[in-house]
Design a protein around this motif. Sequence first.
Motif, PDB file in Angstrom:
ATOM      1  N   LEU A 112       0.851  -1.188   0.059  1.00  0.00           N
ATOM      2  CA  LEU A 112       0.157  -0.070   0.126  1.00  0.00           C
ATOM      3  C   LEU A 112       0.933   1.276  -0.056  1.00  0.00           C
ATOM      4  O   LEU A 112       0.749   2.172  -0.786  1.00  0.00           O
ATOM      5  CB  LEU A 112      -0.913  -0.133   1.312  1.00  0.00           C
ATOM      6  N   LYS A 113       1.975   1.153   0.891  1.00  0.00           N
ATOM      7  CA  LYS A 113       2.809   2.384   0.885  1.00  0.00           C
ATOM      8  C   LYS A 113       3.532   2.539  -0.360  1.00  0.00           C
ATOM      9  O   LYS A 113       3.627   3.902  -0.989  1.00  0.00           O
ATOM     10  CB  LYS A 113       3.905   2.214   2.158  1.00  0.00           C
ATOM     11  N   GLN A 114       3.821   1.630  -1.065  1.00  0.00           N
ATOM     12  CA  GLN A 114       4.649   1.753  -2.559  1.00  0.00           C
ATOM     13  C   GLN A 114       3.702   2.384  -3.413  1.00  0.00           C
ATOM     14  O   GLN A 114       3.992   3.117  -4.416  1.00  0.00           O
ATOM     15  CB  GLN A 114       5.163   0.255  -2.809  1.00  0.00           C
ATOM     16  N   TRP A 115       2.475   1.806  -3.509  1.00  0.00           N
ATOM     17  CA  TRP A 115       1.304   2.374  -4.403  1.00  0.00           C
ATOM     18  C   TRP A 115       1.166   3.836  -4.028  1.00  0.00           C
ATOM     19  O   TRP A 115       0.984   4.309  -5.103  1.00  0.00           O
ATOM     20  CB  TRP A 115       0.090   1.622  -4.276  1.00  0.00           C
ATOM     21  N   LYS A 116       0.885   4.219  -3.004  1.00  0.00           N
ATOM     22  CA  LYS A 116       0.657   5.391  -2.632  1.00  0.00           C
ATOM     23  C   LYS A 116       2.179   6.395  -2.790  1.00  0.00           C
ATOM     24  O   LYS A 116       1.851   7.595  -3.789  1.00  0.00           O
ATOM     25  CB  LYS A 116       0.463   5.654  -1.000  1.00  0.00           C
ATOM     26  N   GLN A 117       3.531   6.006  -2.943  1.00  0.00           N
ATOM     27  CA  GLN A 117       4.476   6.561  -3.199  1.00  0.00           C
ATOM     28  C   GLN A 117       4.533   6.805  -4.932  1.00  0.00           C
ATOM     29  O   GLN A 117       4.733   7.777  -5.519  1.00  0.00           O
ATOM     30  CB  GLN A 117       5.656   5.928  -2.533  1.00  0.00           C
ATOM     31  N   TYR A 118       3.860   5.620  -5.511  1.00  0.00           N
ATOM     32  CA  TYR A 118       3.880   5.600  -6.852  1.00  0.00           C
ATOM     33  C   TYR A 118       3.038   6.736  -7.272  1.00  0.00           C
ATOM     34  O   TYR A 118       3.322   7.524  -8.285  1.00  0.00           O
ATOM     35  CB  TYR A 118       3.553   4.357  -7.323  1.00  0.00           C
ATOM     36  N   ARG A 119       1.841   6.905  -6.761  1.00  0.00           N
ATOM     37  CA  ARG A 119       0.636   7.739  -7.024  1.00  0.00           C
ATOM     38  C   ARG A 119       1.299   9.264  -6.861  1.00  0.00           C
ATOM     39  O   ARG A 119       0.977  10.190  -7.688  1.00  0.00           O
ATOM     40  CB  ARG A 119      -0.401   7.500  -6.522  1.00  0.00           C
ATOM     41  N   VAL A 120       1.928   9.589  -5.912  1.00  0.00           N
ATOM     42  CA  VAL A 120       2.652  10.806  -5.641  1.00  0.00           C
ATOM     43  C   VAL A 120       3.647  11.205  -6.945  1.00  0.00           C
ATOM     44  O   VAL A 120       3.543  12.521  -7.083  1.00  0.00           O
ATOM     45  CB  VAL A 120       3.306  10.971  -4.181  1.00  0.00           C
ATOM     46  N   ALA A 121       4.518   9.909  -7.029  1.00  0.00           N
ATOM     47  CA  ALA A 121       5.527  10.307  -8.303  1.00  0.00           C
ATOM     48  C   ALA A 121       4.783  10.458  -9.456  1.00  0.00           C
ATOM     49  O   ALA A 121       5.113  11.171 -10.229  1.00  0.00           O
ATOM     50  CB  ALA A 121       6.527   9.159  -8.295  1.00  0.00           C
ATOM     51  N   VAL A 122       3.585   9.884  -9.852  1.00  0.00           N
ATOM     52  CA  VAL A 122       2.873  10.161 -11.099  1.00  0.00           C
ATOM     53  C   VAL A 122       2.181  11.533 -11.199  1.00  0.00           C
ATOM     54  O   VAL A 122       2.564  12.391 -12.071  1.00  0.00           O
ATOM     55  CB  VAL A 122       1.810   8.912 -11.309  1.00  0.00           C
ATOM     56  N   ASN A 123       2.083  11.884 -10.001  1.00  0.00           N
ATOM     57  CA  ASN A 123       1.231  13.213 -10.000  1.00  0.00           C
ATOM     58  C   ASN A 123       2.528  14.372 -10.162  1.00  0.00           C
ATOM     59  O   ASN A 123       2.123  15.644 -10.598  1.00  0.00           O
ATOM     60  CB  ASN A 123       0.603  13.697  -8.738  1.00  0.00           C
ATOM     61  N   ARG A 124       3.630  14.074  -9.901  1.00  0.00           N
ATOM     62  CA  ARG A 124       4.440  15.086  -9.852  1.00  0.00           C
ATOM     63  C   ARG A 124       5.292  15.091 -11.393  1.00  0.00           C
ATOM     64  O   ARG A 124       6.335  15.934 -11.455  1.00  0.00           O
ATOM     65  CB  ARG A 124       5.661  14.566  -8.756  1.00  0.00           C
ATOM     66  N   VAL A 125       4.981  14.253 -12.255  1.00  0.00           N
ATOM     67  CA  VAL A 125       5.517  14.102 -13.687  1.00  0.00           C
ATOM     68  C   VAL A 125       5.303  15.574 -14.145  1.00  0.00           C
ATOM     69  O   VAL A 125       4.256  15.942 -14.135  1.00  0.00           O
ATOM     70  CB  VAL A 125       5.121  12.759 -14.359  1.00  0.00           C
ATOM     71  N   ASP A 126       6.201  16.024 -15.071  1.00  0.00           N
ATOM     72  CA  ASP A 126       5.911  17.361 -15.683  1.00  0.00           C
ATOM     73  C   ASP A 126       5.352  16.927 -16.917  1.00  0.00           C
ATOM     74  O   ASP A 126       5.769  16.342 -17.995  1.00  0.00           O
ATOM     75  CB  ASP A 126       7.309  17.912 -16.008  1.00  0.00           C
ATOM     76  N   LEU A 127       3.982  17.430 -17.100  1.00  0.00           N
ATOM     77  CA  LEU A 127       3.073  17.055 -18.264  1.00  0.00           C
ATOM     78  C   LEU A 127       3.582  17.931 -19.300  1.00  0.00           C
ATOM     79  O   LEU A 127       2.904  17.614 -20.570  1.00  0.00           O
ATOM     80  CB  LEU A 127       1.665  17.251 -17.816  1.00  0.00           C
ATOM     81  N   THR A 128       4.175  18.794 -19.217  1.00  0.00           N
ATOM     82  CA  THR A 128       4.652  19.776 -20.324  1.00  0.00           C
ATOM     83  C   THR A 128       5.767  18.985 -21.333  1.00  0.00           C
ATOM     84  O   THR A 128       6.258  19.551 -22.496  1.00  0.00           O
ATOM     85  CB  THR A 128       5.178  21.263 -20.011  1.00  0.00           C
ATOM     86  N   GLN A 129       6.525  18.322 -20.864  1.00  0.00           N
ATOM     87  CA  GLN A 129       7.649  17.428 -21.521  1.00  0.00           C
ATOM     88  C   GLN A 129       7.203  16.865 -22.498  1.00  0.00           C
ATOM     89  O   GLN A 129       6.112  15.809 -22.426  1.00  0.00           O
ATOM     90  CB  GLN A 129       8.656  16.584 -20.493  1.00  0.00           C
ATOM     91  N   ALA A 130       7.954  16.482 -23.720  1.00  0.00           N
ATOM     92  CA  ALA A 130       7.257  15.705 -24.867  1.00  0.00           C
ATOM     93  C   ALA A 130       7.534  14.488 -24.737  1.00  0.00           C
ATOM     94  O   ALA A 130       6.598  13.584 -24.774  1.00  0.00           O
ATOM     95  CB  ALA A 130       8.162  16.187 -26.110  1.00  0.00           C
ATOM     96  N   THR A 131       8.457  13.642 -23.819  1.00  0.00           N
ATOM     97  CA  THR A 131       8.593  12.388 -23.287  1.00  0.00           C
ATOM     98  C   THR A 131       9.006  12.411 -22.038  1.00  0.00           C
ATOM     99  O   THR A 131      10.060  12.285 -21.763  1.00  0.00           O
ATOM    100  CB  THR A 131       9.630  11.913 -24.418  1.00  0.00           C
ATOM    101  N   PRO A 132       7.679  12.538 -21.027  1.00  0.00           N
ATOM    102  CA  PRO A 132       8.199  12.569 -19.807  1.00  0.00           C
ATOM    103  C   PRO A 132       8.398  10.862 -19.480  1.00  0.00           C
ATOM    104  O   PRO A 132       8.338  10.123 -20.113  1.00  0.00           O
ATOM    105  CB  PRO A 132       6.584  12.789 -19.076  1.00  0.00           C
ATOM    106  N   VAL A 133       9.320  11.061 -18.107  1.00  0.00           N
ATOM    107  CA  VAL A 133       9.473   9.856 -17.871  1.00  0.00           C
ATOM    108  C   VAL A 133       8.499   9.439 -16.467  1.00  0.00           C
ATOM    109  O   VAL A 133       8.775   9.961 -15.259  1.00  0.00           O
ATOM    110  CB  VAL A 133      10.961   9.719 -17.047  1.00  0.00           C
ATOM    111  N   TRP A 134       7.882   8.331 -16.905  1.00  0.00           N
ATOM    112  CA  TRP A 134       6.824   7.879 -16.052  1.00  0.00           C
ATOM    113  C   TRP A 134       7.474   6.937 -14.944  1.00  0.00           C
ATOM    114  O   TRP A 134       8.447   6.029 -15.203  1.00  0.00           O
ATOM    115  CB  TRP A 134       5.671   7.111 -16.771  1.00  0.00           C
TER     116      TRP A 134
END
Length: 140
Positions: A112-134
């Motif tokens: 559960l902690k790993q999934w929540k950390q993943y969700r936070v990391a996904v939300n922090r991805v810069d959506l303006t980048q042409a090829t973001p690193v997910w």
Amino acid sequence: MSQKQAAFDEADALIAFYDTEDSPAPEGIQTVDISDEQWTALLDAQANGKRLVRGGDGLPIAVDPPPPTPDEIKAFNTNARDALLAAAALAIAPLQDAVDLDEATDEETALLKQWKQYRVAVNRVDLTQATPVWPAAPTT
């Protein structure tokens, strides 16, 4: 014997192929004659992501599509982010239920902690980048 033809719009984009015997152009549509080999090559190029337009000689050519606009990049990445967050929510829900009910195993609590950390990391991805690193999703 039939003749392949191409038609363009006002912006010089190729809009249709015709064949004088199998699929003649409607009346009033201006076309240019092309060879069977040109027709096949143009279809192959289009299938590989090229745009078909009128060349300087009036015949169709295949060109690279224009790069996406910043708005298109953000919209595409927003959709990708939302899909990743939806998958995370599906994984988190039963784990959170187990924790809330004091029925979670140590492995479920850690996951559960790993999934929540993943969700936070996904939300922090810069959506303006042409090829973001997910970020990589947790493995179950």
